[in-house]
Design a protein around this motif. Sequence first.
Motif, PDB file in Angstrom:
ATOM      1  N   LEU A 256       1.021  -1.083  -0.071  1.00  0.00           N
ATOM      2  CA  LEU A 256       0.048  -0.057   0.084  1.00  0.00           C
ATOM      3  C   LEU A 256       0.891   1.217  -0.030  1.00  0.00           C
ATOM      4  O   LEU A 256       0.682   2.201  -0.935  1.00  0.00           O
ATOM      5  CB  LEU A 256      -1.104   0.023   1.430  1.00  0.00           C
ATOM      6  N   GLU A 257       1.989   1.072   0.886  1.00  0.00           N
ATOM      7  CA  GLU A 257       2.778   2.411   0.801  1.00  0.00           C
ATOM      8  C   GLU A 257       3.470   2.735  -0.504  1.00  0.00           C
ATOM      9  O   GLU A 257       3.691   3.634  -1.119  1.00  0.00           O
ATOM     10  CB  GLU A 257       4.015   2.052   1.899  1.00  0.00           C
ATOM     11  N   ALA A 258       3.870   1.477  -1.371  1.00  0.00           N
ATOM     12  CA  ALA A 258       4.551   1.549  -2.645  1.00  0.00           C
ATOM     13  C   ALA A 258       3.530   2.085  -3.539  1.00  0.00           C
ATOM     14  O   ALA A 258       3.819   3.079  -4.408  1.00  0.00           O
ATOM     15  CB  ALA A 258       4.841   0.198  -2.998  1.00  0.00           C
ATOM     16  N   SER A 259       2.405   1.673  -3.294  1.00  0.00           N
ATOM     17  CA  SER A 259       1.166   2.144  -4.254  1.00  0.00           C
ATOM     18  C   SER A 259       1.095   3.834  -4.145  1.00  0.00           C
ATOM     19  O   SER A 259       0.964   4.416  -5.214  1.00  0.00           O
ATOM     20  CB  SER A 259      -0.299   1.574  -3.924  1.00  0.00           C
ATOM     21  N   ARG A 260       0.862   4.174  -2.905  1.00  0.00           N
ATOM     22  CA  ARG A 260       0.848   5.795  -2.549  1.00  0.00           C
ATOM     23  C   ARG A 260       2.125   6.347  -3.308  1.00  0.00           C
ATOM     24  O   ARG A 260       1.827   7.478  -3.933  1.00  0.00           O
ATOM     25  CB  ARG A 260       0.788   5.927  -1.131  1.00  0.00           C
TER      26      ARG A 260
END
Length: 297
Positions: free
Chosen positions: A198-202
């Motif tokens: 999720l952090e990578a997506s953000r």
Amino acid sequence: MSWLQLKARIAPDHAEILEHLLMEEGACAITLQDAEDQPLFEPDLGSTPLWSETVLTGLWDGTEGIEAMRERVKAGWAALIPDEPCPEIEVEILEDRDWAREWMDGFEPLKMGQRLWIVPSWHDAPEQDAVNLMLDPGLAFGTGTHPTTALCLEWLDGQQLEGCSVIDFGCGSGILAIAALLLGAPQAVGTDIDPQALEASRDNASRNGIDPARFPVYLPADMPQQQADVVVANILAGPLVALAAQITTLVRGGGRLALSGILAEQAEEVRAAYAEAFDLDPTAVKDGWVRISGVKR
């Protein structure tokens, strides 16, 4: 600074023992690699498979006491497995290089379909007027280089996404959802079981100038109950079959679905799990991997 590398070919049931011995000697990194280019198919849930013969490598930031270290490893092995000879341990000295630069040089822009380019963040876009998705492969979880990601990106490039909502199920780096947004979708939702994904997506969405309101991401338990016009799921065949009912409910009637992460020999099982609810397209194949897509009835 030079680096010391110790390397051994080993049977998988003994790999953990040698790894322990090398860690005891202060290895700063341990890697496990296939010794014979043997494919690993989808593992059983909760298992960690290794190849029939594995290359185990330890790395140290210094080259002092090599022979003494190797002898200690052999002695430790003999104490733990007296009936098995210690595998031959090769020694290599690696001269210091700009490893980050060499790693970065391995990623080049990739064209997906007719309109879309995946461009590493340190490269200039080859076609300034194309749809350019800027991606940092250092965040992993999907870089466009794997056939399953490429199959999904090519499918998205061929869709009319204007006015369509999108769900990226198992979003990883967010590459599929971000591509859909850049190709015209007004909003996409991402979900993944890994908080780092999720952090990578953000981060990748920000790099592409995507307003966070257009691309919210959630852990599965937090995801709102909603349907979308387009759902993409690039995970594995087993979860795609097990979660078929859940994934099906995410797609609106008349909506489109694309599934990947599927080996060619697994295609029929996955197709069967979705055939009742979808009019399925012919299976697309790339380098032994497939994409299954269709329209919900």
